[in-house]
Design an enzyme around this catalytic site. Structure first.
Site, PDB file in Angstrom:
ATOM      1  N   HIS A  72       0.850  -1.174  -0.378  1.00 20.56           N
ATOM      2  CA  HIS A  72      -0.063   0.322  -0.060  1.00 20.56           C
ATOM      3  C   HIS A  72       0.917   0.905  -0.083  1.00 20.56           C
ATOM      4  CE1 HIS A  72      -4.337  -1.752   1.315  1.00 20.56           C
ATOM      5  NE2 HIS A  72      -3.890  -2.060   0.022  1.00 20.56           N
ATOM      6  N   TYR A 200      -9.376   6.212   6.217  1.00 17.39           N
ATOM      7  CA  TYR A 200      -9.879   6.354   7.891  1.00 17.39           C
ATOM      8  C   TYR A 200     -10.224   7.587   8.116  1.00 17.39           C
ATOM      9  CZ  TYR A 200      -5.568   3.939   9.553  1.00 17.39           C
ATOM     10  OH  TYR A 200      -4.886   2.607   9.482  1.00 17.39           O
ATOM     11  N   PRO A 292      -5.154   1.324  17.733  1.00 11.60           N
ATOM     12  CA  PRO A 292      -5.086   0.518  16.470  1.00 11.60           C
ATOM     13  C   PRO A 292      -5.106   1.734  15.779  1.00 11.60           C
ATOM     14  CG  PRO A 292      -7.059   0.184  17.314  1.00 11.60           C
ATOM     15  CD  PRO A 292      -6.216   0.851  18.286  1.00 11.60           C
ATOM     16  N   LYS A 296      -0.118   0.768  14.508  1.00 13.30           N
ATOM     17  CA  LYS A 296       1.405   0.217  15.081  1.00 13.30           C
ATOM     18  C   LYS A 296       1.527  -1.268  16.162  1.00 13.30           C
ATOM     19  CE  LYS A 296       3.193   3.525  12.892  1.00 13.30           C
ATOM     20  NZ  LYS A 296       3.205   2.449  11.850  1.00 13.30           N
ATOM     21  N   TYR A 384       3.851   6.282   9.711  1.00 18.67           N
ATOM     22  CA  TYR A 384       3.055   5.682   9.589  1.00 18.67           C
ATOM     23  C   TYR A 384       3.574   4.533   8.873  1.00 18.67           C
ATOM     24  CZ  TYR A 384      -1.454   3.020   8.138  1.00 18.67           C
ATOM     25  OH  TYR A 384      -2.072   2.203   7.851  1.00 18.67           O
TER      26      TYR A 384
HETATM   27  P1  RFL Z   1      -0.495 -10.925  21.776  1.00 11.04           P
HETATM   28  O1  RFL Z   1      -0.535 -11.091  20.150  1.00 11.04           O
HETATM   29  O2  RFL Z   1      -1.156 -10.219  22.588  1.00 11.04           O
HETATM   30  O3  RFL Z   1       0.588 -12.572  22.238  1.00 11.04           O
HETATM   31  C1  RFL Z   1       0.915 -12.851  23.326  1.00 11.04           C
HETATM   32  C2  RFL Z   1       0.864 -14.565  24.149  1.00 11.04           C
HETATM   33  O4  RFL Z   1       0.824 -14.713  25.072  1.00 11.04           O
HETATM   34  C3  RFL Z   1      -0.042 -15.463  25.720  1.00 11.04           C
HETATM   35  N1  RFL Z   1       0.275 -15.432  26.890  1.00 11.04           N
HETATM   36  C4  RFL Z   1       0.370 -16.719  27.814  1.00 11.04           C
HETATM   37  N2  RFL Z   1       1.537 -17.719  28.217  1.00 11.04           N
HETATM   38  C5  RFL Z   1       2.056 -17.847  28.904  1.00 11.04           C
HETATM   39  N3  RFL Z   1       1.847 -17.876  30.298  1.00 11.04           N
HETATM   40  C6  RFL Z   1       1.190 -16.638  30.893  1.00 11.04           C
HETATM   41  N4  RFL Z   1       0.809 -15.942  31.544  1.00 11.04           N
HETATM   42  C7  RFL Z   1       0.381 -15.633  29.506  1.00 11.04           C
HETATM   43  N5  RFL Z   1      -0.361 -14.603  29.356  1.00 11.04           N
HETATM   44  C8  RFL Z   1      -0.425 -14.617  28.001  1.00 11.04           C
HETATM   45  C9  RFL Z   1      -1.142 -15.204  24.922  1.00 11.04           C
HETATM   46  O5  RFL Z   1      -1.890 -15.718  24.792  1.00 11.04           O
HETATM   47  C10 RFL Z   1      -0.643 -14.522  23.539  1.00 11.04           C
HETATM   48  O6  RFL Z   1      -1.121 -16.028  22.665  1.00 11.04           O
HETATM   49  O7  RFL Z   1       1.051  -9.655  22.256  1.00 11.04           O
HETATM   50  P2  RFL Z   1       2.553  -9.751  21.139  1.00 11.04           P
HETATM   51  O8  RFL Z   1       3.359 -11.113  21.085  1.00 11.04           O
HETATM   52  O9  RFL Z   1       3.122  -9.023  21.626  1.00 11.04           O
HETATM   53  O10 RFL Z   1       1.560  -8.798  20.128  1.00 11.04           O
HETATM   54  C11 RFL Z   1       1.535  -8.030  19.673  1.00 11.04           C
HETATM   55  C12 RFL Z   1       0.238  -8.272  19.062  1.00 11.04           C
HETATM   56  O11 RFL Z   1      -0.845  -9.070  19.097  1.00 11.04           O
HETATM   57  C13 RFL Z   1      -0.596  -6.778  19.507  1.00 11.04           C
HETATM   58  O12 RFL Z   1       0.347  -5.239  19.411  1.00 11.04           O
HETATM   59  C14 RFL Z   1      -1.350  -6.282  17.498  1.00 11.04           C
HETATM   60  O13 RFL Z   1      -2.436  -7.117  17.346  1.00 11.04           O
HETATM   61  C15 RFL Z   1      -2.008  -4.535  17.679  1.00 11.04           C
HETATM   62  N6  RFL Z   1      -2.587  -3.904  16.849  1.00 11.04           N
HETATM   63  C16 RFL Z   1      -2.413  -3.545  15.695  1.00 11.04           C
HETATM   64  N7  RFL Z   1      -0.332  -3.695  15.144  1.00 11.04           N
HETATM   65  C17 RFL Z   1      -0.084  -3.853  14.140  1.00 11.04           C
HETATM   66  O14 RFL Z   1       1.019  -3.251  14.164  1.00 11.04           O
HETATM   67  N8  RFL Z   1      -1.134  -2.704  13.245  1.00 11.04           N
HETATM   68  C18 RFL Z   1      -2.479  -3.502  12.783  1.00 11.04           C
HETATM   69  O15 RFL Z   1      -2.933  -3.284  12.048  1.00 11.04           O
HETATM   70  C19 RFL Z   1      -2.614  -3.203  13.795  1.00 11.04           C
HETATM   71  N9  RFL Z   1      -4.555  -3.376  14.387  1.00 11.04           N
HETATM   72  C20 RFL Z   1      -4.207  -4.216  16.790  1.00 11.04           C
HETATM   73  C21 RFL Z   1      -4.777  -4.138  15.687  1.00 11.04           C
HETATM   74  C22 RFL Z   1      -5.151  -5.181  17.825  1.00 11.04           C
HETATM   75  C23 RFL Z   1      -6.491  -4.921  17.841  1.00 11.04           C
HETATM   76  N10 RFL Z   1      -6.929  -5.630  18.811  1.00 11.04           N
HETATM   77  C24 RFL Z   1      -7.992  -6.808  19.322  1.00 11.04           C
HETATM   78  C25 RFL Z   1      -6.091  -5.129  20.079  1.00 11.04           C
HETATM   79  C26 RFL Z   1      -6.349  -3.871  15.640  1.00 11.04           C
HETATM   80  C27 RFL Z   1      -7.008  -4.463  16.806  1.00 11.04           C
HETATM   81  C28 RFL Z   1      -8.408  -4.594  17.057  1.00 11.04           C
HETATM   82  C1  PHB Z   2      -6.427  -3.557  10.008  1.00 10.48           C
HETATM   83  O1  PHB Z   2      -6.474  -3.984   8.861  1.00 10.48           O
HETATM   84  O2  PHB Z   2      -7.117  -4.442  10.781  1.00 10.48           O
HETATM   85  C2  PHB Z   2      -6.212  -2.752  10.540  1.00 10.48           C
HETATM   86  C3  PHB Z   2      -5.739  -2.121   9.958  1.00 10.48           C
HETATM   87  C4  PHB Z   2      -5.326  -0.498  10.085  1.00 10.48           C
HETATM   88  C5  PHB Z   2      -5.342   0.119  11.418  1.00 10.48           C
HETATM   89  C6  PHB Z   2      -5.632  -0.833  12.680  1.00 10.48           C
HETATM   90  C7  PHB Z   2      -6.243  -2.423  11.556  1.00 10.48           C
HETATM   91  O3  PHB Z   2      -4.747   1.738  11.734  1.00 10.48           O
END
Ligand code: RFL
Ligand code: PHB
Length: 389
Positions: A72, A200, A292, A296, A384
Site C-alpha cells: 500500500h 480512515y 490501533p 503500530k 505511518y
Molecule cells: P500477543 O499477541 O498478545 O501475544 C501474547 C501471547 O502470550 C500468551 N500469554 C501467556 N502465555 C503464557 N503464560 C501466560 N501467563 C500468558 N499470558 C498471555 C497469550 O495467550 C498470547 O498468545 O502479544 P505480542 O506477541 O506482543 O503481539 C502484539 C500484537 O498482537 C498487537 O500489538 C497487535 O495485534 C496490535 N494491533 C495492530 N498492530 C499493528 O501493528 N497493525 C495493526 O494494523 C493492528 N491492528 C491491533 C490491530 C490490535 C487489535 N486488538 C484487538 C487489540 C487491530 C486490533 C483490533
Molecule cells: C486492520 O486491518 O486490522 C487494521 C488496519 C489499520 C489499522 C488498524 C487495524 O490502523
C-alpha cells in the site's frame, strides 16, 4: 529442562524471537497459555511496516508473505466533507504491506515446527524466578504436572495480560496509561474491499476504518461505546452505521455480506518502564499498548524483537553486553514516538464524549492543515510507514 532463552508467550513477538534466535543456533523454549488454534483465531493487525517485513525475511519465513501481501503506497483520510490521500511512496519512498497477523503467526508456527522448535501449549502458572540473578528459571504446569526450565535469559512476550511485566517489582516499574472513552467494533467479511487503499474516516457519528486482508476479505471498524457488546450489533446495523461514517462515494459501492468475525477492542495507550530487569526483557504488548489508529501495535513489537535479538546474538557470539544493556533505552525511544503518533491520530479522527464546539473546530483545523501542507503529510507518512530502527 535447560534452555538458553525461555520465552513466555507464543504470540507474534515470542514466535518471531524464537525463530530468529534458533537460526543463530541459540536455543529457546516458548511457553503459551492457550492452544495454537486459539492464538490463530485472534483477528488483529493487518498492516506491516517494511521493518517488520525485513525481520520476517531475516527469520526465513517470508516466502508466503512476499507472494500474498499487498503493498500500500498511500491511504485515504476523510473528515466530514474533507477527503484527501496521503502518498507514502512519494513522500517517504517507502510503503506498508497488508498481511494479516493471523498469517504472520501461522507462518511462524509452521517454521518453528519445521525446525523442531519447542513450543509448550496450555501452560498454567508460568512464574519467572531469579530474573535479577545470574541464574534465572521459569516454572509452569501443564495438565497438573509441574515443570522447571533453567535458562540464561527470559523474554517476556506474553501480551498485556501476561505475567512477565508483573515480575518486575513495583518499586522499579513505572507505568504510563491513558484510557480512551470508546472502543472499536471490528467486522471481518468475505466481501471485496471497498477501496484499494485504507480509508480512515472521522465523521460526526464517530470514527470508521475500511481495511482489508485480500481481494475477497475485508476488515472494517467503527468507533463504539465501551458498554456495547458485539451481540448488540447485528450485521445490518453495523453496515448501516459504517455507511453513514464514510464518504458517500464509498458508501454507495460498499459490498456487504455476513460477518465471519465480530469483536470489540477497548482503546488504550500504555507504556511500562524499564523494559529490562536483570535477565528479564519485556517485548511487544507485554510492555506497551497503542490504540490501533496508527497500525503500530505489532510493528512496535517487531522493533523490540529486532533490538533484543541483535543484543542476544552479540552477547552469545562475542560476550559483549552493550546490545542487551541498551535494549530498554533503545526500544523505549522508538516506542514513545509510536505512542505519540497513535495518540495524535486517535485524537484527530475520533469523536470524544466531552468535545465542545471549540474542540471540534480544533480537530477540523488539524485535519485542514494536514490536507494542505506537504510537510505535515510527510511527517504523517514517515510515522505511518515506520520510523527507522
Ligand atoms: P500477543 O499477541 O498478545 O501475544 C501474547 C501471547 O502470550 C500468551 N500469554 C501467556 N502465555 C503464557 N503464560 C501466560 N501467563 C500468558 N499470558 C498471555 C497469550 O495467550 C498470547 O498468545 O502479544 P505480542 O506477541 O506482543 O503481539 C502484539 C500484537 O498482537 C498487537 O500489538 C497487535 O495485534 C496490535 N494491533 C495492530 N498492530 C499493528 O501493528 N497493525 C495493526 O494494523 C493492528 N491492528 C491491533 C490491530 C490490535 C487489535 N486488538 C484487538 C487489540 C487491530 C486490533 C483490533
Ligand atoms: C486492520 O486491518 O486490522 C487494521 C488496519 C489499520 C489499522 C488498524 C487495524 O490502523
Amino acid at each position: 529442562m535447560r534452555t538458553q532463552v525461555a520465552i513466555s508467550g507464543g504470540g507474534p513477538s515470542g514466535l518471531l524471537l524464537s525463530q530468529l534466535l534458533h537460526r543463530k543456533g541459540i536455543d529457546t523454549v516458548v511457553l503459551e497459555r492457550k492452544t495454537k488454534d486459539y492464538v490463530l483465531g485472534r483477528i488483529r493487525a493487518g498492516i506491516l511496516e517494511v521493518g517488520f517485513v525485513n525481520l520476517m525475511r531475516e527469520a526465513g519465513v517470508a516466502d508466503r508473505m512476499d507472494k500474498e501481501c499487498f503493498a500500500h503506497d498511500g491511504t485515504v483520510i476523510s473528515f466530514g466533507e474533507t477527503q484527501f490521500n496521503i502518498d507514502f511512496k512519494e513522500l517517504t519512498g517507502s510503503n506498508v504491506v497488508v498481511y494479516g497477523q493471523t498469517e504472520v503467526t501461522r507462518d511462524l508456527y509452521e517454521a518453528r515446527e519445521a525446525m523442531g522448535g519447542q513450543i509448550v501449549f496450555n501452560t498454567e502458572n508460568v512464574t519467572i524466578h531469579g530474573a535479577d540473578s545470574d541464574a534465572p528459571h521459569v516454572t509452569y504446569s501443564v495438565d497438573g504436572t509441574d515443570h522447571r526450565i533453567d535458562c540464561d535469559y527470559v523474554a517476556g512476550c506474553d501480551g498485556f495480560h501476561g505475567i512477565s511485566r508483573q515480575t518486575i517489582p513495583l518499586s522499579i516499574r513505572k507505568e504510563y496509561e491513558k484510557l480512551y472513552p470508546f472502543g472499536w467494533l471490528g467486522v471481518l467479511s468475505e466481501t471485496p474491499p471497498v477501496n484499494d487503499e485504507l480509508i480512515y474516516s472521522g465523521s460526526e457519528r464517530g470514527f470508521a476504518l475500511c481495511s482489508m486482508r485480500n481481494e475477497n476479505l475485508s476488515r472494517y471498524y467503527i468507533q463504539c461505546s465501551l458498554s456495547d457488546a458485539p451481540e448488540d450489533w447485528t450485521d445490518d446495523a453495523f453496515w448501516a452505521e459504517l455507511k453513514r461514517r464514510i464518504p458517500a462515494e464509498y458508501a454507495d459501492k460498499l459490498v456487504t455480506g455476513p460477518s465471519i468475525e465480530k469483536s470489540i477492542a477497548p482503546l488504550r495507550s500504555f507504556v511500562t518502564e524499564p523494559m529490562r530487569w536483570g535477565r528479564l526483557f519485556l517485548c511487544g504488548d507485554a510492555a506497551h499498548i497503542v490504540p490501533p489508529t496508527g497500525a503500530k501495535g505489532l510493528n512496535t513489537a517487531a522493533s523490540d524483537i529486532h533490538y533484543l535479538y541483535n543484543g542476544l546474538v552479540q552477547m552469545y557470539e562475542t560476550g559483549k553486553s552493550d546490545g542487551i544493556d541498551q535494549y530498554s533505552e533503545k526500544a523505549l525511544a522508538r516506542i514513545w514516538k509510536a505512542e505519540r503518533f497513535s495518540w495524535s491520530t486517535t485524537n484527530l479522527l475520533h469523536r470524544f464524549p466531552d468535545q465542545n464546539a471549540f474542540d471540534l473546530k480544533m480537530q477540523k483545523a488539524d485535519v485542514d492543515f494536514l490536507r494542505g501542507n506537504r510537510e505535515a503529510q510527510s511527517v504523517f507518512a514517515q510515522n505511518y510507514v515506520g520510523l527507522p530502527y
